[in-house]
Design an enzyme around this catalytic site. Structure first.
Site, PDB file in Angstrom:
ATOM      1  N   LYS A   1      87.014  21.425 113.762  1.00 38.62           N
ATOM      2  CA  LYS A   1      86.912  20.164 114.506  1.00 38.62           C
ATOM      3  C   LYS A   1      86.465  20.427 115.937  1.00 38.62           C
ATOM      4  O   LYS A   1      85.589  19.739 116.470  1.00 38.62           O
ATOM      5  CB  LYS A   1      88.275  19.437 114.486  1.00 38.62           C
ATOM      6  CG  LYS A   1      88.613  18.837 113.127  1.00 38.62           C
ATOM      7  CD  LYS A   1      90.079  18.431 112.983  1.00 38.62           C
ATOM      8  CE  LYS A   1      90.344  17.931 111.564  1.00 38.62           C
ATOM      9  NZ  LYS A   1      91.767  17.685 111.270  1.00 38.62           N
TER      10      LYS A   1
ATOM     11  N   ASP B   1      93.330   9.185 114.381  1.00 45.83           N
ATOM     12  CA  ASP B   1      93.632   9.608 113.017  1.00 45.83           C
ATOM     13  C   ASP B   1      94.203   8.447 112.192  1.00 45.83           C
ATOM     14  O   ASP B   1      94.321   8.560 110.974  1.00 45.83           O
ATOM     15  CB  ASP B   1      94.671  10.739 113.066  1.00 45.83           C
ATOM     16  CG  ASP B   1      94.241  11.965 112.295  1.00 45.83           C
ATOM     17  OD1 ASP B   1      93.129  11.956 111.743  1.00 45.83           O
ATOM     18  OD2 ASP B   1      95.021  12.927 112.249  1.00 45.83           O
TER      19      ASP B   1
ATOM     20  N   GLN C   1      97.641  17.664 114.137  1.00 46.54           N
ATOM     21  CA  GLN C   1      97.299  18.267 112.850  1.00 46.54           C
ATOM     22  C   GLN C   1      98.541  18.347 111.960  1.00 46.54           C
ATOM     23  O   GLN C   1      99.594  18.818 112.383  1.00 46.54           O
ATOM     24  CB  GLN C   1      96.699  19.665 113.072  1.00 46.54           C
ATOM     25  CG  GLN C   1      96.129  20.312 111.822  1.00 46.54           C
ATOM     26  CD  GLN C   1      94.923  19.575 111.236  1.00 46.54           C
ATOM     27  OE1 GLN C   1      94.132  18.979 111.963  1.00 46.54           O
ATOM     28  NE2 GLN C   1      94.789  19.603 109.929  1.00 46.54           N
TER      29      GLN C   1
HETATM   30  N1  GUN Z   1      95.856  17.722 107.606  1.00 42.07           N
HETATM   31  C1  GUN Z   1      94.998  17.674 106.566  1.00 42.07           C
HETATM   32  N2  GUN Z   1      94.091  16.702 106.754  1.00 42.07           N
HETATM   33  C2  GUN Z   1      94.382  16.124 107.933  1.00 42.07           C
HETATM   34  C3  GUN Z   1      93.802  15.058 108.677  1.00 42.07           C
HETATM   35  O1  GUN Z   1      92.823  14.421 108.288  1.00 42.07           O
HETATM   36  N3  GUN Z   1      94.393  14.773 109.862  1.00 42.07           N
HETATM   37  C4  GUN Z   1      95.487  15.427 110.295  1.00 42.07           C
HETATM   38  N4  GUN Z   1      96.013  15.071 111.441  1.00 42.07           N
HETATM   39  N5  GUN Z   1      96.052  16.408 109.639  1.00 42.07           N
HETATM   40  C5  GUN Z   1      95.494  16.761 108.465  1.00 42.07           C
END
Ligand code: GUN
Length: 295
Positions: free
Chosen positions: A54, A121, A98
């Site tokens: 990311k 998110d 995350q």
């Molecule tokens: N863990 C796995 N996929 C994601 C996601 O799309 N966002 C977040 N915050 N954690 C994740």
């Protein structure tokens, strides 16, 4: 191969090019650079990899990004303090925590501390609640589910009136993508570990979303001929011939299912790149709202 390939990498690149062009314009016109903070707690290997990807993508398209990282034994108070700092940081328009968080932390409480305006998110309980309700619009939609819908839309696949079957009910993918499909007027069935006679249910699907985290679980005889198959799985499988000693495999038996399906995403190279593209898109959207360009 009977099925046509849905190339998530190519579609995500097209979206990222659109976002990069908008960022250039935003900087020139408003002197504003969209900013994203990814918050990582602990040493989960997959999470470290996702966050790195990311961050790399942010840099590539001209987004400002920071990556606060806390140790695995960080306290609830320490994590919340980081969130509160980011909430008031004017250079940051999006905050991503995350997941999964280490087990001793209260995930719901942490996600509920993220400013609604920066919840790119879409995991704040209020946003998830709005996602689940008729005629309510969350400030942001969760990235992987939004990426799946975008893949369908950009491929020209109709959702309205279709039978959609979702394998998996996770908070990150299964549940929210079911809500998005429902908002788009699909007839949605959610399957989980207690579902009886899974293949009979999945064979009803015009659109089948596999998000369970089980290597190649979906077989050719689970799929209706001509169906659209979206593979969200990314499972690590030991492979001594691979450079890293492992390779990533989806939840769908791609080789067999592609002979039956009408459309199919590969994994890797399908949904994964779209998650990041939607994250960047949501961060841009948040920055535009800050600048007063959008409500
Ligand atoms: N863990 C796995 N996929 C994601 C996601 O799309 N966002 C977040 N915050 N954690 C994740």
């Amino acid at each position: 191969m009977a099925a046509k390939l849905i190339d998530g990498t190519a579609i995500a690149e097209a979206i990222q090019a659109e976002i990069a062009a908008e960022i250039v314009q935003l900087k020139a016109q408003y002197g504003l650079t969209p900013g994203l903070a990814t918050v990582l707690v602990g040493n989960n290997h997959a999470s470290q990899t996702y966050v790195r990807m990311k961050q790399r993508r942010c840099k590539k398209i001209g987004l400002h990004s920071i990556a606060p990282t806390l140790p695995a034994d960080a306290t609830q108070t320490q994590v919340e303090a980081v969130i509160h700092e980011l909430n008031v940081d004017p250079a940051i328009h999006g905050i991503l925590v995350q997941l999964p968080l280490p087990g001793h932390l209260d995930e719901e409480k942490i996600l509920s501390q993220v400013s609604l305006a920066k919840d790119i998110d879409g995991f704040h309980p209020i946003n998830i609640g709005k996602l689940a309700m008729k005629h309510r619009i969350p400030s942001f939609e969760p990235c992987t589910p939004a990426g799946i819908i975008e893949l369908l839309d950009r491929t020209g696949i109709e959702i309205e009136g279709k039978e959609a079957v979702v394998l998996g009910r996770s908070n990150i993918v299964g549940l929210p993508v079911s809500m998005l499909l429902l908002k788009r007027n699909a007839t949605v069935t959610i399957c989980h570990s207690q579902t009886q006679n899974l293949p009979a249910v999945t064979r009803r699907a015009d659109i089948l979303i596999a998000a369970v985290g089980r290597t190649e679980m979906v077989k050719a005889d689970w799929v209706k001929p001509g169906a659209v198959v979206i593979d969200v799985g990314s499972n690590s499988v030991d492979d001594p011939t691979a450079k890293r000693g492992y390779r990533l495999v989806g939840d769908v038996d791609f080789k067999a299912v592609k002979e039956v399906a009408g459309w199919i995403t590969p994994s890797p190279g399908g949904v994964g790149p779209m998650t990041i593209a939607m994250l960047l898109k949501n961060t841009l959207l948040s920055a535009k709202r800050t600048a007063g360009i959008l409500q």
